[in-house]
Design an enzyme around this catalytic site. Structure first.
Site, PDB file in Angstrom:
ATOM      1  CB  SER A  69      78.109  13.794 103.032  1.00  0.00           C
ATOM      2  OG  SER A  69      78.832  14.079 103.634  1.00  0.00           O
ATOM      3  CE  LYS A  72      79.238  17.540 102.803  1.00  0.00           C
ATOM      4  NZ  LYS A  72      80.637  16.151 102.911  1.00  0.00           N
ATOM      5  CB  SER A 133      81.116  13.894  99.765  1.00  0.00           C
ATOM      6  OG  SER A 133      80.314  14.420 100.716  1.00  0.00           O
ATOM      7  CE  LYS A 260      77.550  15.653  98.503  1.00  0.00           C
ATOM      8  NZ  LYS A 260      78.256  14.414  98.712  1.00  0.00           N
TER       9      LYS A 260
END
Length: 416
Positions: A69, A72, A133, A260
């Protein structure tokens, strides 16, 4: 015959010099790795000063790996560009399709539940994507932006290319293996295919994202956000970044404000973080770290605190602050003696060991290839103000760093 021998001798001499320089470079890199001030428990890692690009730490940083993730951050960059181009707006409402609603309740994924037919603002979907997320929210944004997974992938590829990255592998906006994408998976692509980037790539993208879209850290630094299609159905979501100020693993003296985390079986636990110390922004990437979120947070906390405990960001304003030999440089010239003063292309701030001076960081001047003689000296011609090379510093415990310098004199090539 003499000319032929001379030609072969020069060719042989250049090969020897090239081999020596290569060995010196390899030796320098090995030394930087083995004597690093920190040992990151990660498969791959990279840390840079976001203003200067100075590499503060690297470990297996240029090989590509799945990043889960963490991708992202690229999705966010594309959406922010869409907003800037007036293709989307923060308050625009997006209607959730049954397929995305189903994705948002898949227990294998990271999610907040989305209701089919309900409307959520772009801001709500972005906040849920970056704070917790949310995979369903991410796919809703991708479809609103481009209409399909493949079309959004093209926008992602353009974004990372603009950031200076060219060797990525992109399959979706979320960071999932292709098979997890349900009706949105790519046809003709292996089910196990995942987005792949190097740790260096992720750092470059993060730097580009924060520089070009300052609103990024206003989103990623939020500890809480309200989420829901109506006021009655609102819930509070909590940022999972444990390094934010006042959180348990917040590093002392730093203001962490992004970015992130990510996790899949192949990627392991990954993280990209950024924050400031005395006004200087640093980006740290760690891929496939220790397999425990709490321990990962403690490791990053220690990295930031060790960096600021052992090093200071110090501004070098002029070559006049360096030893005398770096202020003036003799020029290889066929007919007569010439020299030029060297000056920085621009002032630069470097992280160097606390209490050290510039001489103790082992500066060494290297001419650029087009301004370097066979013997390695600075060579004409060049104009006043031309960049002619760089001064390389070797801060103890860190990779070497190059600072560009320019000539203050014009020196023409000798005529024979």
């Amino acid at each position: 015959m003499i000319q032929k021998i001379k030609k072969h001798f020069i060719k042989f001499f250049l090969i020897i010099i090239s081999l020596n320089l290569s060995l010196m470079s390899l030796g320098s890199l090995a030394k930087a790795d083995s004597n690093s001030f920190f040992n990151m428990d990660a498969r791959s890692a990279y840390a840079i000063d976001a203003e200067t690009g100075q590499v503060l730490y690297e470990k297996n940083a240029q090989k590509t790996y799945p990043i889960a993730s963490v991708v992202k951050i690229v999705t966010l960059g594309v959406i922010e560009q869409d907003i800037r181009d007036h293709k989307l707006s923060w308050n625009q409402k997006i209607t959730i399709s049954p397929e995305i609603a189903k994705m948002s309740t898949d227990s294998r994924l990271s999610n907040v539940e989305l209701i089919a037919g309900a409307k959520y603002t772009v801001r709500q979907l972005v906040e849920s994507m970056m704070l917790v997320s949310a995979d369903g929210s991410t796919q809703a944004l991708a479809i609103a932006s481009a209409g399909s997974t493949a079309a959004f992938n093209k926008k992602m590829k353009k974004f990372v290319k603009d950031a200076g990255v060219t060797d990525e592998k992109i399959y979706n906006a979320i960071g999932l293996p292709n098979s997890y994408m349900g009706s949105y998976k790519l046809k003709g692509v292996d089910n196990n295919a995942e987005n792949k980037f190097s740790a260096k790539d992720v750092a470059l993208i993060s730097k580009y994202l924060v520089d070009k879209y300052p609103e990024t850290t206003k989103i990623t630094s939020k500890k809480f956000a309200k989420f829901g299609p109506t006021a009655e159905a609102e819930q509070q979501i909590v940022n999972i970044n444990s390094l934010l100020p006042q959180n348990g693993t917040a590093p002392t003296g730093w203001n962490i404000d992004g970015l992130k985390t990510g996790n899949t079986d192949d990627a392991g636990k990954c993280i990209v973080t950024t924050g400031t110390y005395n006004g200087h922004r640093v980006v740290v990437v760690a891929l496939h770290t220790v397999d425990d979120w709490a321990q990962q947070g403690l490791m990053l906390k220690k990295f930031y605190e060790d960096l600021s405990a052992k090093y200071d960001p110090v501004t070098l304003g002029s070559t006049k602050e360096l030893p005398r030999k770096f202020q003036k440089r003799h020029v290889a010239h066929a007919k007569k003696h010439h020299s030029t003063r060297l000056e920085l292309v621009k002032p630069v701030t470097l992280w160097i060991p606390k209490g050290s001076n510039w001489k103790q960081n082992h500066p060494k001047f290297k001419p650029d290839k087009q301004h370097r003689s066979i013997m390695g000296f600075l060579e004409a011609p060049f104009e006043k103000g031309d960049k002619v090379g760089y001064i390389r510093f070797n801060p103890s415990g860190m990779p070497s760093v190059k600072v560009p310098v320019k000539a203050i004199s014009t020196i023409k090539k000798a005529l024979f």
